[in-house]
Motif scaffolding. Sequence first.
Motif, mmCIF file in Angstrom:
data_model
loop_
_atom_site.group_PDB
_atom_site.id
_atom_site.type_symbol
_atom_site.label_atom_id
_atom_site.label_comp_id
_atom_site.label_asym_id
_atom_site.label_seq_id
_atom_site.Cartn_x
_atom_site.Cartn_y
_atom_site.Cartn_z
ATOM 1 N N PRO A 1 120.400 4.669 43.015
ATOM 2 C CA PRO A 1 120.847 5.932 43.604
ATOM 3 C C PRO A 1 122.272 6.298 43.161
ATOM 4 C CG PRO A 1 121.327 4.178 45.123
ATOM 5 C CD PRO A 1 120.796 3.526 43.856
ATOM 6 N N PRO B 1 128.799 5.863 36.461
ATOM 7 C CA PRO B 1 128.214 5.552 37.766
ATOM 8 C C PRO B 1 126.777 6.094 37.825
ATOM 9 C CG PRO B 1 130.359 6.632 38.016
ATOM 10 C CD PRO B 1 129.989 6.731 36.570
ATOM 11 N N ALA B 2 125.905 5.430 38.576
ATOM 12 C CA ALA B 2 124.507 5.856 38.684
ATOM 13 C C ALA B 2 124.384 7.177 39.435
ATOM 14 C CB ALA B 2 123.695 4.775 39.396
ATOM 15 N N ALA C 1 137.714 1.262 40.982
ATOM 16 C CA ALA C 1 138.586 0.168 40.551
ATOM 17 C C ALA C 1 138.074 -1.214 40.927
ATOM 18 C CB ALA C 1 139.991 0.365 41.132
ATOM 19 N N ASP C 2 137.114 -1.313 41.849
ATOM 20 C CA ASP C 2 136.816 -2.651 42.388
ATOM 21 C C ASP C 2 135.464 -3.224 41.959
ATOM 22 O OD1 ASP C 2 134.954 -1.352 43.939
ATOM 23 O OD2 ASP C 2 135.999 -1.654 45.840
ATOM 24 N N GLY C 3 134.860 -2.636 40.913
ATOM 25 C CA GLY C 3 133.647 -3.233 40.370
ATOM 26 C C GLY C 3 132.362 -2.821 41.063
ATOM 27 N N SER D 1 135.049 -2.072 33.028
ATOM 28 C CA SER D 1 134.648 -2.605 34.325
ATOM 29 C C SER D 1 135.707 -3.412 35.062
ATOM 30 C CB SER D 1 133.419 -3.490 34.172
ATOM 31 O OG SER D 1 132.947 -3.864 35.443
ATOM 32 N N PRO D 2 136.757 -2.753 35.511
ATOM 33 C CA PRO D 2 137.750 -3.460 36.307
ATOM 34 C C PRO D 2 137.152 -3.905 37.638
ATOM 35 C CG PRO D 2 138.095 -1.079 36.390
ATOM 36 C CD PRO D 2 136.991 -1.318 35.415
ATOM 37 N N LYS D 3 137.639 -4.963 38.173
ATOM 38 C CA LYS D 3 137.162 -5.484 39.454
ATOM 39 C C LYS D 3 138.329 -6.223 40.083
ATOM 40 C CE LYS D 3 133.215 -7.670 41.522
ATOM 41 N NZ LYS D 3 132.060 -8.533 41.411
ATOM 42 N N LEU E 1 125.728 -6.768 33.096
ATOM 43 C CA LEU E 1 124.505 -6.481 33.852
ATOM 44 C C LEU E 1 123.755 -5.348 33.162
ATOM 45 C CD1 LEU E 1 125.937 -6.610 37.489
ATOM 46 C CD2 LEU E 1 124.809 -8.426 36.200
ATOM 47 N N LEU F 1 131.578 13.464 33.588
ATOM 48 C CA LEU F 1 131.819 12.176 32.935
ATOM 49 C C LEU F 1 130.903 12.014 31.723
ATOM 50 C CD1 LEU F 1 132.289 9.725 35.958
ATOM 51 C CD2 LEU F 1 133.882 11.383 34.982
ATOM 52 N N PRO G 1 123.233 -0.777 36.982
ATOM 53 C CA PRO G 1 124.527 -0.251 36.602
ATOM 54 C C PRO G 1 125.355 -1.320 35.876
ATOM 55 C CG PRO G 1 124.025 0.383 38.853
ATOM 56 C CD PRO G 1 122.938 -0.507 38.402
ATOM 57 N N THR G 2 125.936 -0.919 34.751
ATOM 58 C CA THR G 2 126.643 -1.875 33.918
ATOM 59 C C THR G 2 128.148 -1.555 33.903
ATOM 60 O OG1 THR G 2 126.498 -3.011 31.770
ATOM 61 C CG2 THR G 2 126.348 -0.604 31.735
ATOM 62 N N ALA G 3 128.860 -2.114 32.939
ATOM 63 C CA ALA G 3 130.292 -1.834 32.824
ATOM 64 C C ALA G 3 130.537 -0.333 32.746
ATOM 65 C CB ALA G 3 130.835 -2.513 31.562
ATOM 66 N N LEU G 4 131.596 0.130 33.394
ATOM 67 C CA LEU G 4 131.975 1.537 33.260
ATOM 68 C C LEU G 4 132.687 1.742 31.933
ATOM 69 C CD1 LEU G 4 133.391 2.289 36.830
ATOM 70 C CD2 LEU G 4 131.171 2.996 35.894
ATOM 71 N N LEU H 1 130.771 -0.083 41.166
ATOM 72 C CA LEU H 1 129.862 0.755 40.369
ATOM 73 C C LEU H 1 129.231 -0.009 39.206
ATOM 74 C CD1 LEU H 1 132.012 4.015 40.388
ATOM 75 C CD2 LEU H 1 129.938 3.562 41.718
ATOM 76 N N SER H 2 129.696 -1.229 38.958
ATOM 77 C CA SER H 2 129.098 -2.079 37.927
ATOM 78 C C SER H 2 128.335 -3.234 38.563
ATOM 79 C CB SER H 2 130.182 -2.610 36.981
ATOM 80 O OG SER H 2 130.810 -1.543 36.314
ATOM 81 N N GLY H 3 127.763 -2.989 39.718
ATOM 82 C CA GLY H 3 126.967 -4.009 40.401
ATOM 83 C C GLY H 3 125.578 -3.474 40.656
ATOM 84 N N CYS I 1 131.419 -7.187 32.662
ATOM 85 C CA CYS I 1 130.077 -6.890 33.167
ATOM 86 C C CYS I 1 129.062 -6.724 32.035
ATOM 87 C CB CYS I 1 130.111 -5.636 34.038
ATOM 88 S SG CYS I 1 128.502 -5.261 34.751
ATOM 89 N N ALA J 1 137.173 10.405 35.696
ATOM 90 C CA ALA J 1 136.900 10.506 37.137
ATOM 91 C C ALA J 1 138.203 10.738 37.902
ATOM 92 C CB ALA J 1 136.208 9.242 37.639
ATOM 93 N N GLN K 1 123.674 5.247 33.895
ATOM 94 C CA GLN K 1 124.349 4.001 34.288
ATOM 95 C C GLN K 1 124.053 2.847 33.344
ATOM 96 O OE1 GLN K 1 121.752 5.239 35.827
ATOM 97 N NE2 GLN K 1 120.406 3.675 36.667
#
Lengths: 385, 385
Positions: B268, A220-221, B42-44, A8-10, A23, A275, A26-29, B46-48, A21, A37, A214
């Motif tokens: 979604p 990704p969801a 890369a920016d988080g 989960s880069p951000k 959460l 994926l 959707p959680t850490a990738l 998808l983990s939100g 992450c 991807a 996810q």
Amino acid sequence: MDPRPEASPKPAAPGHPAPLCFLPGPTALHPLAVEEARKTFADGFLSGSHRSPRFRACMQAMEDGLRSLLGIPAGHRILLVGSATEAMERIIQGAVVHRSAHLVNGAFARRFRQVAVNLGREAADVTVPDGKGFPEEDAGLTPSGMDALLKGTELLAMTQNETSTGVRIPTEAVHGLADRARNAGALAVVDLVTGWPSERVDPSRIDCGFFSVQKAFGLPAGLGVMVVSPEFVERSRKLEADGHPTGGYMGIPALAEAAARHETRVTPNMLAIRLLARVAQAYALEGQEALDRGVRRRAEAFWSAVEGLPGLTPAVGPGHSRSRTILVVEVDGGSGPLRERLAERGLLVGDGYGPGKGRHMRIANFPVQTDQMMERLLEGLSAEV
Amino acid sequence: MDPRPEASPKPAAPGHPAPLCFLPGPTALHPLAVEEARKTFADGFLSGSHRSPRFRACMQAMEDGLRSLLGIPAGHRILLVGSATEAMERIIQGAVVHRSAHLVNGAFARRFRQVAVNLGREAADVTVPDGKGFPEEDAGLTPSGMDALLKGTELLAMTQNETSTGVRIPTEAVHGLADRARNAGALAVVDLVTGWPSERVDPSRIDCGFFSVQKAFGLPAGLGVMVVSPEFVERSRKLEADGHPTGGYMGIPALAEAAARHETRVTPNMLAIRLLARVAQAYALEGQEALDRGVRRRAEAFWSAVEGLPGLTPAVGPGHSRSRTILVVEVDGGSGPLRERLAERGLLVGDGYGPGKGRHMRIANFPVQTDQMMERLLEGLSAEV
């Protein structure tokens, strides 16, 4: 210790690492999902037909990965939909004419029951208070209670791991309940959204297990997966033959026929399928037992740390009913301020759900969360509590 | 000339450029979709949570982009599903109890009708032979024919651009047919899968227009979009209030309520929504008229080149019924060998669909295909025919 890089880069402020992450989804990738991807967007895969040999090979790889990982029998089919909630809709529409029965232990089990009600079916239930377990405690699941629940019922639905409350049904209990449903002529359907792949529910012991990508798969969801038995498909075919609509175009029989050809009924979320193939293969190499071991090791570390911290109480009592993948903690005076302080340290943890909102913290502990991540979280918790 | 870089990268042999994709869909990726996907992974994002302010802002940007691009009135709602086919299912389930009417001009119009039949509705139709147009030629669409078709009908479905055959219904005719449907008390529903955004069908003149993103928007597959009028939502609400199920969890009223809050009913395809926001904004800046101009310019160039080439015949006669976005050509002796030779030159064109399979070439000419791409295709065609 888990050797994988942190997920989960951000975008981080200069000098700050990307947040971690936890959460619930959707959680850490999964790092492999991010890598795959990148390739998928660059190699023309997404500009090809979903009927092409190339895509069919990807479908086959995804199926092989999941079959190996979860122990899915050859006769079972893997059906793809858009979400776990869509799976609930397709299941009720495709397999129930009159009456379904629901073991309700939280918000997502309630949702499944509501889907049946919304579709005009009779929906029986045994409900435990949120945060309480099935079935060790007496909750109407005595033999005579189950007989009453299953009478005239076409399908028994249970939620193996309740993402809303952090309650689980032990896998042996899932198998036992499924046996009783099947013996009574009902299909056994299990919500495994936050259970699979670490929870070892055996697909051959149930008629349908479903999840979305996810959560524990770190994708990704936008993709739901249903693993269905031949009996489930046959039941749906029979309903259709008897004139009961099972769907407009993506009913269970149609989805199963497409799956048998390694195809989908309509143009699907091709990226997510690729994926999923990648992550399922990697998980299969690690093995379900190792994934489960990692999840349990981290859960134990978490709970023993929480025991020593003031103001934190497990929302679910100790024992087999406490989830290993969704760790729910009640925070004295409310969870908001602590969650914010953790976020400032780059540790993202979930709010409570429904009645737990603002009171609970929910912490994802899937195979995609690593030992290193858990260590960082426990450091942060110790400092901020 | 279009200044955008060529779309759809693919691994190429050393010294060979990536092939150009003219497949009808999934088609070439929009370069902005590729760029935005890189950022999104890369920016988080998808983990939100899909209930977070960040995601809601993305939903709002997607809605604003589409509203500006397509001229969607403020009272209309933008509903998200998994595919255009799922849109057909939700539409029939949500708005038809007894009878729908279908203008059938190809395989996808037939699919829409079949969805109604599968769901147990009565489905009236006026059908023209594949490759023939509506409604200039006499096809049962006389005033009295329309009166008969619309009698007792809750919904009129038409396919503005038939991806299977390359036949279109002119936009003025769509508006006229929709007026007649609405005057007769029926909802006017238009399949715009390969029509929008270049075809200028006015959302305020219809009750529902739907499309999927892997066509003219140049995105990865896995998202369907429905643009619905207040009347459409109200009709569905009324059916629900009268005890007709409109869906298990994602019925039209529930989808519309979520959309009104810039939310979705379930988790979604967040990636696709963010990419759609990006591409819709860019398209809106270009403007629908410019997109249409580009599409028509390339279609004209294509057809005048085909006129001078031996063995190629337009599958649809000249005039307003010939699609501008799906160019279908009959190839003397079969399309397979020519398609293969073009592929060797790095030019991917589609096979025919259904009865056209092996006989036709289908060439996507969406806003995502550029003038430079079309020039390269025409060079290739001249050399290989």
